[in-house]
Structures are given as structure tokens and as C-alpha cells.
Design a protein around this motif. Structure first.
Motif, PDB file in Angstrom:
ATOM      1  N   UNK A  79       0.943  -1.191   0.205  1.00 24.95           N
ATOM      2  CA  UNK A  79      -0.020  -0.107  -0.041  1.00 24.95           C
ATOM      3  C   UNK A  79       0.871   1.123  -0.023  1.00 24.95           C
ATOM      4  N   UNK A  80       0.575   2.021  -1.026  1.00 24.34           N
ATOM      5  CA  UNK A  80       1.293   3.590  -0.922  1.00 24.34           C
ATOM      6  C   UNK A  80       0.411   4.639  -0.117  1.00 24.34           C
ATOM      7  N   UNK A  81       0.950   5.121   0.855  1.00 27.91           N
ATOM      8  CA  UNK A  81       0.053   5.903   1.661  1.00 27.91           C
ATOM      9  C   UNK A  81       0.657   7.441   1.567  1.00 27.91           C
ATOM     10  N   UNK A  82      -0.235   8.456   1.052  1.00 27.29           N
ATOM     11  CA  UNK A  82       0.029   9.723   0.987  1.00 27.29           C
ATOM     12  C   UNK A  82      -0.349  10.463   2.145  1.00 27.29           C
ATOM     13  N   UNK A  83       0.507  11.098   2.941  1.00 32.01           N
ATOM     14  CA  UNK A  83       0.199  11.705   4.255  1.00 32.01           C
ATOM     15  C   UNK A  83      -0.138  13.125   3.750  1.00 32.01           C
TER      16      UNK A  83
END
Length: 123
Positions: A79-83
Motif C-alpha cells: 500500500x502506498x500512503x500519501x500523508x
């Protein structure tokens, strides 16, 4: 105490609770974890956070109010998470997310201890 982290566990459900800033993830072995955005951010698997070797980690400070703006599945493994602070590098593999859930109390206390030793703050 050692916690076995199954390498083959696959997520069955992933839900972002934006208001409480918690990512809830349920795995096919019955495990279910609630992972705060701050916890995920300070334990990012990116080189920016982890460095390129032991002792090269960068302590993340001031992340108490960080949120997640986007989640992107990467293949069948991560999973790529953008904060909302702009951080978006590092892929959270299913096994790493499981590990973060299974060892949350231990890893969180280690993080708090490092902050205290550095005289730094979550704010």
C-alpha cells in the motif's frame, strides 16, 4: 515476548477513518488492527525515515496531527500512503503493516522513548 508475523497474511478490508485519523486493516487470518496515521507516518518504510542502514534513521517529530490524503494499492503486495504533510515515499507491504499492528505497543513506546531522549515533541 516474540510475536509471529505471518508472511502470507493478506488484507481483506482496509478502511481509513479520516476524522479519527486511523487506518483499520483486517487480515485473512482474523487479525484486525487500528493504526493511527501518526504511528504509520513515524514508522514509514521510506529511506527518508529509515535511512540506508542501521543507525541512519531520522527521528520524525511534530507528526501528532498528520493525516492520510490517499491510499493506493501497489500490486498484490503493498500500500502506498500519501500523508497530508507531503510524505508519500515508501511502500507499506502487507507483512510490514501486519508487523506494525502486531507490535504496535512495543514500537510506539520505543518511538516515545526516542523522542524523550532527543528532547523532541510529537507536536
Amino acid at each position: 515476548m516474540s510475536i509471529a508475523v505471518p508472511n502470507a497474511a493478506q488484507p481483506m478490508e482496509i478502511q481509513l477513518h479520516a476524522v479519527s485519523r486511523v487506518l483499520e486493516i483486517a487480515f485473512d487470518d482474523g487479525a484486525r488492527f487500528e493504526l493511527p496515521c501518526e504511528y504509520l507516518r513515524v514508522h514509514s518504510p521510506s529511506a527518508e525515515v529509515r535511512g540506508h542502514g542501521v543507525g541512519q534513521e531520522t527521528l520524525q517529530v511534530g507528526k501528532r496531527h498528520v493525516g492520510i490524503t490517499a491510499l493506493e494499492p501497489i500490486g498484490h503486495y503493498a500500500l502506498k500512503i500519501t500523508f497530508d504533510d507531503g510524505h508519500d515515499s515508501g511502500l507499506y507491504s502487507w507483512s510490514y503493516l501486519y508487523e506494525l499492528g502486531a507490535r504496535r505497543d512495543q514500537y510506539w513506546q520505543q518511538y516515545l522513548d526516542k523522542l524523550a531522549a532527543a528532547g523532541a515533541s510529537r507536536e
